[in-house]
Write an enzyme that holds these catalytic residues in place. Structure first.
Site, short mmCIF file in Angstrom:
data_model
loop_
_atom_site.label_atom_id
_atom_site.label_comp_id
_atom_site.label_asym_id
_atom_site.label_seq_id
_atom_site.Cartn_x
_atom_site.Cartn_y
_atom_site.Cartn_z
N HIS A 49 1.91 3.53 5.84
CA HIS A 49 0.67 2.18 5.74
C HIS A 49 0.68 2.00 7.74
CE1 HIS A 49 -1.47 -1.86 3.97
NE2 HIS A 49 -1.66 -1.80 5.66
N HIS A 69 3.60 -0.86 15.94
CA HIS A 69 4.69 -0.78 16.87
C HIS A 69 4.28 -2.47 18.31
CE1 HIS A 69 7.99 0.06 14.31
NE2 HIS A 69 6.65 1.14 14.03
N GLY A 87 9.36 10.14 12.71
CA GLY A 87 9.69 9.59 12.14
C GLY A 87 9.24 8.13 11.05
N ASN A 126 3.73 5.51 15.15
CA ASN A 126 4.33 6.57 14.57
C ASN A 126 3.47 7.66 14.03
OD1 ASN A 126 6.60 6.31 16.05
ND2 ASN A 126 7.74 4.84 14.63
N HIS A 144 0.74 1.31 10.80
CA HIS A 144 1.00 0.53 11.65
C HIS A 144 1.19 0.29 13.39
CE1 HIS A 144 4.77 1.83 10.12
NE2 HIS A 144 5.18 1.92 11.53
N THR A 166 8.24 5.79 8.68
CA THR A 166 8.69 5.39 6.73
C THR A 166 8.18 5.36 6.38
OG1 THR A 166 10.64 3.67 8.49
CG2 THR A 166 11.43 5.63 8.27
N CYS A 188 1.67 -3.45 1.70
CA CYS A 188 0.48 -3.96 0.71
C CYS A 188 1.26 -5.62 0.17
CB CYS A 188 -0.29 -3.12 -0.05
SG CYS A 188 -1.49 -1.79 0.88
N CYS A 219 3.69 0.01 -1.69
CA CYS A 219 3.56 0.30 -0.06
C CYS A 219 4.02 -1.21 -0.06
CB CYS A 219 1.73 0.22 0.97
SG CYS A 219 2.14 0.09 1.74
N HIS A 267 -4.79 -0.26 3.25
CA HIS A 267 -4.32 0.65 2.93
C HIS A 267 -4.80 1.66 4.01
CE1 HIS A 267 -0.37 3.15 1.73
NE2 HIS A 267 -0.98 3.76 1.78
#
Ligand code: 5GP
Ligand code: ZN
Length: 113
Positions: A97, A101, A92, A86, A99, A94, A7, A4, A46
């Site tokens: 893991h 934004h 989308g 997302n 996250h 990608t 990670c 990842c 993770h």
């Protein structure tokens, strides 16, 4: 170590300066910014989906949101910010893991990621 990207950034294997770090999360600049300010707030644990969270994980993500809010003025987000998570293929996602934004530094249309 799994494969990842986030990670590996956390472990220092892929370089990406951390603009904030504590024992359960870190914040980096997105490598491909979609706004003047575009950060990624990332838990050190993770997991891919909000649906994967344990009760303790959900409390940790709550603390992440509070930390983002507390840090916002020092991140150049005095004018406000947008958070985006997302989840899965349609939006989308990608990187598998979780996250958050964190976008700002400008007026934003919606949606604009
Ligand atoms: P997603 O599309 O999964 O919601 O967002 C993944 C984000 O990670 C994208 O905005 C992408 O630009 C960012 N990203 C992918 N690889 C890297 C990297 O190696 N370093 C940084 N700083 N950001 C990355
Ligand atoms: Zn990971």
């Amino acid at each position: 170590m799994n494969d990842c990207i986030f990670c590996k950034i956390n472990a220092g294997i892929i370089p990406s300066p951390k603009v904030y770090e504590d024992d359960e999360m870190f914040i980096i600049n997105d490598i491909d910014p979609k706004a003047i300010k575009h950060y990624l707030a990332i838990p050190k644990k993770h997991f891919k989906y909000l649906a994967d969270m344990t009760e303790e994980d959900s409390k940790m993500v709550g603390r992440m949101l509070k930390k983002i809010a507390d840090l916002a003025p020092s991140l150049g987000l005095e004018g406000g910010y947008r958070l985006c998570v997302n989840q899965g293929d349609d939006p989308g996602q990608t990187v598998p893991h979780l996250h958050i934004h964190v976008l700002g530094g400008q007026k934003m249309d919606f949606p604009k990621l």
